[in-house]
Design an enzyme around this catalytic site. Sequence first.
Site, PDB file in Angstrom:
ATOM      1  N   THR A  47       0.873  -1.150   0.000  1.00  0.00           N
ATOM      2  CA  THR A  47       0.000   0.000   0.000  1.00  0.00           C
ATOM      3  C   THR A  47       0.917   1.208   0.000  1.00  0.00           C
ATOM      4  O   THR A  47       2.118   1.059   0.126  1.00  0.00           O
ATOM      5  CB  THR A  47      -0.893  -0.060   1.264  1.00  0.00           C
ATOM      6  OG1 THR A  47      -1.642  -1.266   1.204  1.00  0.00           O
ATOM      7  CG2 THR A  47      -1.817   1.097   1.420  1.00  0.00           C
ATOM      8  N   THR A  83      -4.064   2.038  -2.312  1.00  0.00           N
ATOM      9  CA  THR A  83      -3.479   0.714  -2.483  1.00  0.00           C
ATOM     10  C   THR A  83      -4.013  -0.019  -3.706  1.00  0.00           C
ATOM     11  O   THR A  83      -5.103   0.273  -4.206  1.00  0.00           O
ATOM     12  CB  THR A  83      -3.758  -0.154  -1.233  1.00  0.00           C
ATOM     13  OG1 THR A  83      -3.077  -1.401  -1.349  1.00  0.00           O
ATOM     14  CG2 THR A  83      -5.240  -0.385  -1.049  1.00  0.00           C
ATOM     15  N   ASP A 100      -9.348  -9.141   0.283  1.00  0.00           N
ATOM     16  CA  ASP A 100      -9.587  -8.567   1.605  1.00  0.00           C
ATOM     17  C   ASP A 100     -10.957  -8.924   2.166  1.00  0.00           C
ATOM     18  O   ASP A 100     -11.251  -8.618   3.323  1.00  0.00           O
ATOM     19  CB  ASP A 100      -9.409  -7.048   1.568  1.00  0.00           C
ATOM     20  CG  ASP A 100      -7.961  -6.638   1.790  1.00  0.00           C
ATOM     21  OD1 ASP A 100      -7.119  -7.526   2.017  1.00  0.00           O
ATOM     22  OD2 ASP A 100      -7.655  -5.436   1.718  1.00  0.00           O
ATOM     23  N   SER A 109     -10.610  -3.275   5.427  1.00  0.00           N
ATOM     24  CA  SER A 109      -9.233  -2.847   5.186  1.00  0.00           C
ATOM     25  C   SER A 109      -8.513  -2.591   6.506  1.00  0.00           C
ATOM     26  O   SER A 109      -9.145  -2.317   7.520  1.00  0.00           O
ATOM     27  CB  SER A 109      -9.221  -1.566   4.351  1.00  0.00           C
ATOM     28  OG  SER A 109      -7.930  -1.014   4.270  1.00  0.00           O
ATOM     29  N   SER A 110      -7.176  -2.646   6.452  1.00  0.00           N
ATOM     30  CA  SER A 110      -6.357  -2.259   7.607  1.00  0.00           C
ATOM     31  C   SER A 110      -5.773  -0.865   7.448  1.00  0.00           C
ATOM     32  O   SER A 110      -5.073  -0.381   8.343  1.00  0.00           O
ATOM     33  CB  SER A 110      -5.209  -3.259   7.796  1.00  0.00           C
ATOM     34  OG  SER A 110      -5.698  -4.536   8.108  1.00  0.00           O
ATOM     35  N   GLY A 146       1.459  -1.640   4.644  1.00  0.00           N
ATOM     36  CA  GLY A 146       1.900  -2.766   5.457  1.00  0.00           C
ATOM     37  C   GLY A 146       0.835  -3.786   5.772  1.00  0.00           C
ATOM     38  O   GLY A 146       0.990  -4.580   6.701  1.00  0.00           O
ATOM     39  N   GLY A 147      -0.295  -3.800   5.015  1.00  0.00           N
ATOM     40  CA  GLY A 147      -1.313  -4.813   5.280  1.00  0.00           C
ATOM     41  C   GLY A 147      -1.765  -4.760   6.724  1.00  0.00           C
ATOM     42  O   GLY A 147      -2.057  -3.698   7.279  1.00  0.00           O
TER      43      GLY A 147
END
Length: 567
Positions: free
Chosen positions: A376, A394, A418, A447-448, A468-469
């Site tokens: 991202t 992202t 996701d 999402s993170s 960084g997911g």
Amino acid sequence: MRKTITLIAFIFLFAQCKVKTIETTETNKNTGLIADSAMVVSAREEASKIGVAIMKKGGNAFDAMIATELALAVAYPFAGNIGGGGFMVYRTYDGKTGALDYREKAPLAASKNMYLDENGNIIANKSTLGAMAVGVPGTVDGLFKVHEKFGSLPFSDLIQPAIDLANKGVVVTEKQAERLATYRHFFSEVNDTKIMLDNDWKEGDTIKYVMLAKTLERIRDLGRDGFYKGETAEMLVNYVQKLGGIITKKDLEIYEAKWRNPIEFSYKDLKIIAMSPPSSGGICNAQIFKAIEPFDLASFGHNSLKYIQLLTEAERRAYADRSFYLGDPDFVKIPIDTLISSKYVKNRMANFSWEKATLSSTLQHGKITGYESDETTHYSIVDKYGNSISATTTLNGAYGSKVFVSEGGFFLNNEMDDFSSKPGTPNMFGLVGGDANSIAPEKRMLSSMTPTIVEKNNRFYMSVGSPGGSTIITSVLQTILNVYEFNLSMQEAVDAPRFHHQWLPDVVSFEPKGFDSLLLNQLQQKGYQIKQENSVILGKVDAVLRLPNGKLEGGADYRGDDKAAGF
């Protein structure tokens, strides 16, 4: 109160920018770029400079956001995009806050079990690689929404620098060459023809994105319809369907980004403004901050045994709740007020012990009655008027689905991964999801991404975010704490080694440098499973801090090619 830092020495003037570099003799701090009035910190120097140039022309932070994001689509195809989506949190000069959700959506033809075989098992790579992994892109519509509400310069002025950059070309960095070499074999695996990035690009080469420039010109001339209708839409849909995907022209036509209320909460004397669902970042960090608030973190010491224990246990509980309760708020009811309430969080931490780790296998989501990528890119912007934005965008995986629309010059995302393809089964980041995040037509995937703005004493304090997911949430958390609790400069806060826990898998990940073996052994003796690999990178934070004297410090992450620019 922490001591006021006396800033002295080594002042350098940068061209017309009035940019200064400063150090403190008191603590020998390493500081990032210091600017008097405005700043952009992003994944590529080209994009940061373009954003700053827009603000020098009189544009505001929102104008700079549009120009920066479009420049990242050219300079940083690894994650910058027009074929993906993102989130933006803002704070205006007069203290008004808000958030924009331009996250991708599932196509109309999507279905809950679309990634399962006849036995109910997940089909390998179907949600991560190739045309079936693609969600309906939201970036372009999101930028037009921002411009409609806050833009002060013509959109054509904001997109032109990206067009010029695409035609001129971008010089390949060492890290970019390494990424291309790592992922190149996927390009030929997914696409039915050779793509421009299939070439063996080396550091120092210049890549010209001529077809992308033409796509950007259509957007410049036709507005939103230059992407979601007409020639670009047709080439996107035709290619995706040719490769077996399900996106249609109608999917593109009906896509719409959405203004949302951010998650706002306090931590001691800070007010934190973070992204709301379908981002999980705001709720997770609200829970973590509230869990650790009763403790004197500064007395524990930075990255000390007790500090790591406390954050790990708070993270464990927040991520367990994430897996069960969080999803697209347009489709599922999320008990936000309860999840981030002090009473609920206190109850969640009741079985925390300094003596031994809480096993994730014994910990499920909290009980609520009656009522929730690595690859991202993030950028932070502050303008001379006092507006600030924090935006994360992202393609999800590196170069997204690896599907490259050659006629348009852009990659498409693989955001469908996701979703919870099968509740209880981890996605590519190891995150386990539930029914709240199951697939449905037009639904946005959880999402993170955690774009965040922080206020102190009712004034802008910092803008922070990261790729960084699943590690985005904890990277943002630790960066804020590094500055606020441990009095690090923004650059030191960004550079500091990070650690991460996400409930499942039940391991604490550590970056390879900065944690000694004695500390890790002490954690293991208390029952923590440790993971430390040479290759692990936990986030790449780009942030801006307002200093006591009103100047701005940029923190650009050394883990990438990230760069701050300002004036």
